[in-house]
Design a protein around this motif. Sequence first.
Motif, PDB file in Angstrom:
ATOM      1  N   HIS A  83       5.384  -6.367   1.701  1.00 11.01           N
ATOM      2  CA  HIS A  83       4.713  -5.464   0.765  1.00 11.01           C
ATOM      3  C   HIS A  83       3.321  -5.085   1.289  1.00 11.01           C
ATOM      4  O   HIS A  83       2.926  -3.917   1.269  1.00 11.01           O
ATOM      5  CB  HIS A  83       4.616  -6.125  -0.611  1.00 11.01           C
ATOM      6  N   VAL A  84       2.587  -6.077   1.788  1.00 12.50           N
ATOM      7  CA  VAL A  84       1.252  -5.823   2.326  1.00 12.50           C
ATOM      8  C   VAL A  84       1.350  -4.922   3.545  1.00 12.50           C
ATOM      9  O   VAL A  84       0.577  -3.966   3.691  1.00 12.50           O
ATOM     10  CB  VAL A  84       0.543  -7.150   2.673  1.00 12.50           C
ATOM     11  N   LEU A  85       2.294  -5.187   4.432  1.00 11.70           N
ATOM     12  CA  LEU A  85       2.451  -4.353   5.628  1.00 11.70           C
ATOM     13  C   LEU A  85       2.802  -2.919   5.269  1.00 11.70           C
ATOM     14  O   LEU A  85       2.295  -1.972   5.885  1.00 11.70           O
ATOM     15  CB  LEU A  85       3.515  -4.941   6.552  1.00 11.70           C
ATOM     16  N   SER A  86       3.661  -2.741   4.291  1.00 17.33           N
ATOM     17  CA  SER A  86       4.025  -1.374   3.910  1.00 17.33           C
ATOM     18  C   SER A  86       2.833  -0.644   3.285  1.00 17.33           C
ATOM     19  O   SER A  86       2.637   0.544   3.524  1.00 17.33           O
ATOM     20  CB  SER A  86       5.220  -1.376   2.960  1.00 17.33           C
ATOM     21  N   ARG A  87       2.022  -1.354   2.512  1.00 19.70           N
ATOM     22  CA  ARG A  87       0.829  -0.721   1.934  1.00 19.70           C
ATOM     23  C   ARG A  87      -0.177  -0.383   3.025  1.00 19.70           C
ATOM     24  O   ARG A  87      -0.778   0.690   3.014  1.00 19.70           O
ATOM     25  CB  ARG A  87       0.181  -1.639   0.900  1.00 19.70           C
ATOM     26  N   ARG A  88      -0.366  -1.295   3.982  1.00 18.16           N
ATOM     27  CA  ARG A  88      -1.294  -1.024   5.084  1.00 18.16           C
ATOM     28  C   ARG A  88      -0.789   0.140   5.920  1.00 18.16           C
ATOM     29  O   ARG A  88      -1.565   0.970   6.365  1.00 18.16           O
ATOM     30  CB  ARG A  88      -1.455  -2.256   5.958  1.00 18.16           C
ATOM     31  N   GLY A  89       0.521   0.182   6.131  1.00 14.21           N
ATOM     32  CA  GLY A  89       1.098   1.274   6.904  1.00 14.21           C
ATOM     33  C   GLY A  89       0.893   2.609   6.215  1.00 14.21           C
ATOM     34  O   GLY A  89       0.582   3.613   6.857  1.00 14.21           O
TER      35      GLY A  89
END
Length: 107
Positions: A78-84
């Motif tokens: 979830h964090v990676l997708s938001r950062r992406g």
Amino acid sequence: MTRESGRDEQAVLLVAGLADLAASTLGSALGTVRGLLRRSDTAQLVEDAEQDLRARGRLALDRYAAVPPAHLEVLAQHVLSRRGAETSADTGTDRATATAAVPGDDD
């Protein structure tokens, strides 16, 4: 010898009690089946029972067969997708200004 005969007697009583319980349960089950066979809506009853069993099976498989994803793994994704998403939004703006100001590019 009396101790062994006492254990043997207890074992016999236990087996006899289990046999009586099984016979009583079987008799009750047969009575229930006879009652069901006398009903006029037996086909609908069987269909409903089949649907219930399928639903129970689905729930059991969902409960025991599927391994839930690791909680921290889900959070990390979830964090990676938001950062992406944030990076691509920021990078899109920066790239537009950066490509316009690239020195040595005379296109």
